[in-house]
Design an enzyme around this catalytic site. Structure first.
Site, PDB file in Angstrom:
ATOM      1  CB  SER A   1      40.002  38.643  48.596  1.00 50.06           C
ATOM      2  OG  SER A   1      39.060  37.679  48.151  1.00 50.06           O
TER       3      SER A   1
ATOM      4  CE1 TYR B   1      42.370  38.132  43.954  1.00 43.64           C
ATOM      5  CE2 TYR B   1      40.947  36.737  45.305  1.00 43.64           C
ATOM      6  CZ  TYR B   1      41.273  37.982  44.796  1.00 43.64           C
ATOM      7  OH  TYR B   1      40.507  39.083  45.116  1.00 43.64           O
TER       8      TYR B   1
END
Length: 237
Positions: free
Chosen positions: A129, A143
């Site tokens: 990501s 995350y």
């Protein structure tokens, strides 16, 4: 890669990027099985919050793929808020780390051992990501940390095993139009977040899938260790 059928395992394949990856590979000389929590057509049911899930998935995938996996694509991920004041903060942290990083690491390990035992080339593609580099919002420490770990792991695998023709790549999408991102955009005011993306829109799953397909099948060996961005120039390294 060779002209024989390429055997590929894709995690998180029931929707979004993972589903798009499987669909993109259907047009190629590839045999693909996927993973999802509930299973389904061409999908192995595997709950990554359970002990032994990674090894169980790997073994079943080998059974379905005639004992040979050539490419592992780690796409499964969890993106849920974890406010710093939450009573279950550590539990949420550990759950996200397990699904996003630990299970991916277990599968990478099994893939490397499999490639070594067969003494054949193999490829690993990890879907990370933009958050790995840019960080994320205040409710998403876990995350960002999990995706940063995935990128570091990918680079380490690439450096450690390139001499054995074991190649590793990471792809770092920004917001991608999946159910997970749609919910987040809606909760944070989509127009404001879109204003931070010079391209003016989020990525489509098919765009990320095309990158994963390239890394899995066509990327030259010299590209191993590469981290590919797909964020509409919202974060340029």
């Amino acid at each position: 890669m060779s002209n024989k059928k390429i055997h590929i395992l894709v995690t998180g394949a029931s929707r979004g990027i993972g589903k798009a990856i499987i669909e993109s590979l259907d047009q190629d000389n590839a045999t693909v099985v996927g993973q999802s929590t509930k299973g389904g057509d061409r999908l192995i049911a595997s709950d990554f919050t359970q002990d032994g899930a990674a090894s169980g998935l790997w073994d079943e995938a080998l059974d379905r793929l005639d004992g040979r996996i050539d490419v592992l694509i780690n796409n499964a991920g969890l993106f849920q808020p974890n406010p710093v004041a939450a009573d279950d903060w550590l539990e949420s942290w550990n759950r996200t780390m397990t699904i996003n990083l630990t299970v991916s690491a277990e599968l990478c390990r099994l893939a490397v051992l499999h490639f070594q035992q067969r003494d054949k080339p193999g490829r690993i593609v990890n879907i990370a990501s933009r958050a790995a580099y840019r960080g994320d919002g205040p409710d998403y420490w876990h995350y960002a940390a999990s995706k940063g770990g995935m990128v570091a792991m990918t680079k380490t695998i690439a450096r450690a095993y390139a001499h054995q023709q074991i190649l590793a790549f990471a792809i770092c999408p920004g917001f991608t139009m999946t159910g997970m991102a749609e919910d987040y955009l809606a909760s944070r005011g989509g127009d404001k977040l879109l204003a931070d993306i010079p391209l003016g829109r989020v990525a489509q799953p098919e765009e990320i899938a095309s990158m994963a397909r390239y890394c899995a099948l066509d990327a030259p060996a010299s590209m191993t260790g590469a981290v590919l961005d797909a964020n509409g120039a919202s974060y340029v390294r």
